[in-house]
Design an enzyme around this catalytic site. Structure first.
Site, PDB file in Angstrom:
ATOM      1  N   ASP A 194      13.841 -38.062  -3.567  1.00 17.98           N
ATOM      2  CA  ASP A 194      13.496 -36.870  -4.335  1.00 17.98           C
ATOM      3  C   ASP A 194      14.712 -35.969  -4.282  1.00 17.98           C
ATOM      4  O   ASP A 194      15.689 -36.257  -3.589  1.00 17.98           O
ATOM      5  CB  ASP A 194      12.259 -36.174  -3.760  1.00 17.98           C
ATOM      6  N   HIS A 271      13.110 -35.692 -10.868  1.00 18.59           N
ATOM      7  CA  HIS A 271      13.217 -35.530  -9.406  1.00 18.59           C
ATOM      8  C   HIS A 271      14.396 -36.328  -8.849  1.00 18.59           C
ATOM      9  O   HIS A 271      14.305 -36.906  -7.760  1.00 18.59           O
ATOM     10  CB  HIS A 271      11.920 -35.972  -8.728  1.00 18.59           C
ATOM     11  N   GLU A 327       6.784 -34.951 -13.814  1.00 20.11           N
ATOM     12  CA  GLU A 327       7.453 -33.659 -13.960  1.00 20.11           C
ATOM     13  C   GLU A 327       8.896 -33.765 -14.474  1.00 20.11           C
ATOM     14  O   GLU A 327       9.781 -33.032 -14.038  1.00 20.11           O
ATOM     15  CB  GLU A 327       7.435 -32.903 -12.620  1.00 20.11           C
TER      16      GLU A 327
END
Length: 752
Positions: A194, A271, A327
Site C-alpha cells: 500500500d 494505492h 479507491e
C-alpha cells in the site's frame, strides 16, 4: 449420530478416568458446535497418551503436542485395535458408516480416551482445535466426557491484517495465526502493499524494499501529514521493514500446519504511490510523488505487475490472489495520452471501463497460472470477468450484486466487520479510524442477505474482518482491536444462524477471557461503564430506563435525587419507571468500590413528546432513525449515530412541531453529536420561532453553539434556547444551520 466399534468399545472400558459432575466441567467452545453432549465423568490428564492416526492425518497429529498439559508418549500409524492399548488419542479418517460430510468431524472423550473422526484434513483440524480449546478452558487437569458433532456454515472464514501502514514483527504474525487457528479461521488475508510501504521482497525489483518499504516517520499519521516521502533503508530516520521471501515461505508453511491459507494482496491499480516513487516511469506523469495509480495505458505497467505476481505465486500456493482494485483516482487517466489512446483503441466509453480492462488483464493472467483473483467491490465497476471473486467492503450492495450475477463473494462490510472502528465510547478509547462497532453488532451479522436470490446464496463463501492499521502502530494495539470481536466473527462464520444467540455467546465468552490471558493476548477488556436505554410510554406518560454494562453480571447502583451513587445506593435489578423529569445518576460497583465514571441520564417528560412534526428539510436517507417520530419520542441516542435514535441531515434542519393547543413555553433544547473523523459537526447556529396559527412566526430565541477549536473524537451536547419570560404558542419552528456542509445528527427536541 453413528460411532465406530472402537468408540463404542471405549464406552465400556474404564481405564484411567476421574469422577466429576457435568456442572464442574464444561464445553463452552467458541465457535459453538452444532451438537454437544456432556456426559458424567472426566478424563484425567495425569498420564501420557499415545497418539494413533490415519495416514492422511500424520502431520496433523503432531498438533497434539501444542495442547498445554497434554503429555504425548508416542505417535503411531493406526492399523487395528490392540486389546492392550492404553488410554489413547485416535485421529482417524471416517468411514462411510460414520455419515460425516466434508469438513465435518466428531470428537468423543470418554473413559477410553479421545477420538477425533473426519473424512478430511479440514474437519480433523477443526476437531483438534476443539480439543485444544477444551483443554485450555478447564480449571482442573481433566477433560469432560463429551460427544461433539460439528461442521462449519461457511468454507471461507477470514481475518485480514494490514502490515503496510504499520509494519508488524514476523513473530507476531505467527501468534496471530495461532489464535486464528484456535477459533477455526482458515484464511489469513495478508495486506502486503500500500502507499505507506511495500512489505514483500521482490528479487526483480529490489528498490521496492530498499526504499519503498521505509519512511522518515514511524507513525502512519505523521507520514501522511508530512509529505508522504520514502527514504533508503539504513538512513538515520528510516522506519518500516519488509519480509524476505524465506520468511514469507516460512509463514505459509506455519499457517498451513494450523489449517490456515494465506492470501497475499498486491495492490493495483491504486494505492500504489510507494511503487511509483521508486519506479516513476509506471505513472502517467513519469514523475515520483505525483499520483497513486499505475498508468494503465503503459504496457510496462502490466509487465511489472506480472513479474511481481510471478514471484508472489512462487511463494504463495493460495488458490486466491488479492489484487486490491479499490479507491483508484482516475483523474490522471483522463489527461494521460497513453491511457486515452488505449481507451480509444479498445473503444471504451469511461475510465471505469479502463480500470475494468486493467483488472481483467490481471484476472486472465492469474487464471492462466491456475489461480483465482479476488478484489474489493470496486472491481465490479466497468464489468467483471467470469471466475473473479468480489470482497464486498463498502456495504453489502456490491456483494449482493455480484452474487446475484453469479460471482463468488466474501462479505466484509464496514458496518459490521471493520475492526479499525471503535468498539466502545470513543471518548474512553485509544484513537481509532472512526465508526462504532461493538461486540454485539459484529455478532449480529448474517453474511447471507435476504436480497440475494435463493439459488445464488451458495456464492456467499463466508465473511472476513479487516484490520487497517492507521491507528495500530504495534502488535498490542492490533490485538486490542481484533479480540474479542474476532471471536464473535468466528461464530458468525461457523455456527448455523438459527443456533446463534448473543446472550448465550456472551456467557461462553467469559471463559475465553481467561484463555486469551493465558495466550498473552492484549484483548479489549469489557467496560464497567453504565449504558442506558430510555423508552417513553405515552399511555402512562413515564420513562422506562434500562441499565447495563459490558460486564456479564454487573452490579449497578443509581440515584434520582441529584446525589452521586455510592455503595449504599439502590441496586439496579429491573427497568426503572419514572413519571417525572429527573436526572438519574448511575455507576458500576465491585464490592464496595465504584468501578466506573458516573453516567448522567437526563429524563424529560416534555410537552412535545408524541406530537406531530412537519419537516421543511428532509433527513438524509441513510440516517432516517424513526422518521417523523424521532425527535419527539423521548429517546436519547447513544455514542453511535447508527443506533436508530440519531437522525442525520446533510442540509440545514428546519421543522415545525404542532403542540395541538397553545401551551406555556419556557425553553427548547436539542441534543447534537459531534464526531470530526466521519464529518459530524455541531450546528453553526440555532433559532427558535413560535406561532399561534402556523403561518406567522415570531422569533423566540437563538444561540451560537460553542465549538471547540480542537474537537475531540466524540462530543454530545444539549443546546438550550431559554426564553426571557414564558410565552404562549401552538407551533414551534426549529432551525439549525449546517455551516460545515457536513452531517448534523440530532436525537431529541425537548420543549418545556
Amino acid at each position: 449420530m453413528k460411532f465406530s466399534r472402537l468408540t463404542l468399545l471405549g464406552c465400556f472400558l474404564v481405564i484411567t478416568w476421574c469422577s466429576s459432575s457435568a456442572q464442574e466441567l464444561h464445553a463452552d467452545l467458541i465457535p459453538k458446535p452444532n451438537k454437544v453432549v456432556i456426559n458424567e465423568g472426566a478424563l484425567s490428564l495425569d498420564q501420557s497418551f499415545p497418539v494413533y492416526y490415519s495416514e492422511r492425518f500424520m502431520e496433523l497429529s503432531q498438533l497434539a503436542t501444542d495442547i498445554p498439559g497434554m503429555r504425548i508418549s508416542s505417535f503411531e500409524l493406526f492399523k487395528r485395535v490392540k486389546k492392550q492399548q492404553p488410554t489413547s488419542i485416535w485421529i482417524l479418517e471416517s468411514q462411510a458408516s460414520d455419515n460425516l460430510r466434508a469438513s465435518e468431524y466428531t470428537l468423543i472423550i470418554n473413559p477410553r480416551g479421545i477420538v477425533i473422526k473426519s473424512p478430511d484434513v479440514a474437519g480433523a483440524m477443526a476437531g483438534m482445535q476443539s480439543l485444544h480449546q477444551l483443554r485450555m478452558l478447564q480449571d482442573s487437569n481433566a477433560l469432560p466426557f463429551v460427544e461433539i458433532q460439528d461442521k462449519p456454515r461457511f468454507g471461507y472464514r477470514g481475518l485480514h491484517l494490514d502490515v503496510s501502514r504499520h509494519f508488524m514483527p514476523f513473530d507476531f504474525l505467527k501468534k496471530y495465526i495461532d489464535v486464528m487457528a484456535l477459533y477455526k479461521f482458515n484464511q489469513f488475508h495478508w495486506h502486503l502493499t500500500d502507499g505507506a510501504g511495500w512489505r514483500l521482497a521482490i528479487n526483480r525489483y529490489p528498490e521496492l524494499t530498499s526504499k519503498a518499504a521505509w519512511r522518515p516517520q514511524a507513525h502512519f499519521q505523521d507520514w501522511e501529514q508530512y509529505g508522504k516521502r520514502y527514504v533508503a533503508q539504513g538512513t538515520p530516520n528510516a522506519h518500516g521493514g519488509f519480509y524476505t521471501q524465506e520468511q514469507a515461505r516460512e509463514l505459509v508453511a506455519y499457517a498451513a500446519r494450523k489449517g490456515i491459507n494465506i492470501i497475499p494482496e498486491i495492490e493495483m491499480p491504486g494505492h500504489s504511490e510507494e511503487v511509483l516513487a521508486v519506479y516513476p516511469e509506471l505513472s502517467c506523469t513519469g514523475l515520483p510523488y505525483t499520483q497513486n495509480e499505475f498508468c494503465v495505458g503503459n504496457e510496462q505497467t502490466f509487465t511489472f505487475l506480472k513479474n511481481v505476481l510471478d514471484e508472489v505465486l512462487d511463494i504463495f500456493p493460495s488458490e486466491y490472489i488479492h489484487i486490491g482494485g479499490d479507491e483508484a483516482d482516475k483523474s490522471h487517466w483522463k489527461t494521460c495520452p497513453k491511457c486515452q489512446a488505449l481507451k480509444e483503441k479498445l473503444q471504451l466509453q469511461t475510465e471505469e471501463e479502463l480500470q475494468s480492462y486493467a483488472v481483467q488483464q490481471m484476472d486472465e493472467y492469474l487464471q492462466a497460472k491456475g489461480r483465482k483473483m479476488i478484489g474489493w467491490d470496486e472491481i465490479l465497476e466497468g464489468g467483471l470477468t467470469d471466475g473473479a471473486t468480489v470482497m464486498s467492503w463498502r456495504g453489502e450492495e456490491g456483494g449482493i450484486e455480484a452474487a446475484n450475477k453469479g460471482h463468488d463473494v466474501i462479505m466484509t462490510p464496514q458496518s459490521h466487520l471493520y475492526f479499525d472502528f471503535y468498539q466502545f465510547d470513543p471518548r474512553t478509547q485509544p484513537k481509532a479510524f472512526g465508526g462504532y462497532l461493538p461486540l454485539e453488532r459484529v455478532y449480529s451479522y448474517n453474511p447471507v442477505s435476504t436480497q440475494i436470490d435463493a439459488d445464488k446464496a451458495k456464492h456467499i463463501l463466508g465473511a472476513q474482518a479487516n484490520l487497517w492499521t492507521e491507528y495500530m502502530p504495534n502488535p498490542q494495539q492490533v490485538e486490542y482491536m481484533a479480540f474479542p470481536r474476532a471471536l464473535a466473527l468466528a461464530e458468525v462464520n461457523w455456527t448455523e444462524q438459527e443456533q446463534r444467540d448473543f446472550p448465550e455467546f456472551r456467557r461462553r465468552l467469559q471463559k475465553h477471557y481467561a484463555l486469551l490471558q493465558d495466550l498473552q493476548v492484549n484483548y479489549y477488556r469489557p467496560s464497567f461503564d453504565v449504558q442506558y436505554d430510555v423508552v417513553y410510554d405515552s399511555a402512562k406518560r413515564s420513562n422506562r430506563i434500562t441499565l447495563s454494562s459490558e460486564q456479564f453480571d454487573p452490579t449497578i447502583r443509581y440515584t434520582t435525587d441529584g446525589t452521586d451513587p455510592d455503595n449504599q445506593s439502590p441496586l439496579y435489578i429491573a427497568p426503572i419507571d419514572l413519571a417525572v423529569s429527573a436526572t438519574l445518576k448511575t455507576a458500576s460497583f465491585l464490592d464496595s468500590a465504584r468501578m466506573s465514571p458516573i453516567t448522567n441520564v437526563e429524563l424529560d417528560i416534555h410537552k412535545a413528546i408524541g406530537k406531530s412534526v412537519q419537516y421543511n428539510t428532509k433527513w438524509n436517507e441513510r440516517y432516517p432513525a424513526q422518521g417523523e417520530r424521532t425527535l419527539v419520542d423521548g429517546r436519547k441516542g447513544g455514542v453511535t449515530y447508527q443506533d436508530g435514535k440519531w437522525q442525520g441531515f446533510t442540509s440545514d434542519i428546519e421543522l415545525v412541531i404542532d403542540l395541538d393547543r397553545r401551551e406555556e413555553l419556557r425553553r427548547v433544547a436539542a441534543r447534537f453529536m459531534q464526531m470530526p473523523g466521519p464529518g459530524v459537526f455541531f450546528p453553526g447556529s440555532i433559532k427558535v420561532w413560535i406561532s399561534d396559527n402556523g403561518k406567522s412566526y415570531r422569533e423566540a430565541g437563538s444561540l451560537v453553539p460553542h465549538v471547540d477549536a480542537n474537537p475531540g473524537v466524540l462530543d454530545i451536547q444539549s443546546f438550550e434556547v431559554k426564553f426571557d419570560k414564558p410565552v404562549m404558542a401552538k407551533f414551534i419552528k426549529f432551525e439549525a444551520k449546517n455551516t460545515k456542509n457536513a452531517f448534523l445528527f440530532i436525537d431529541e427536541l425537548v420543549v418545556d
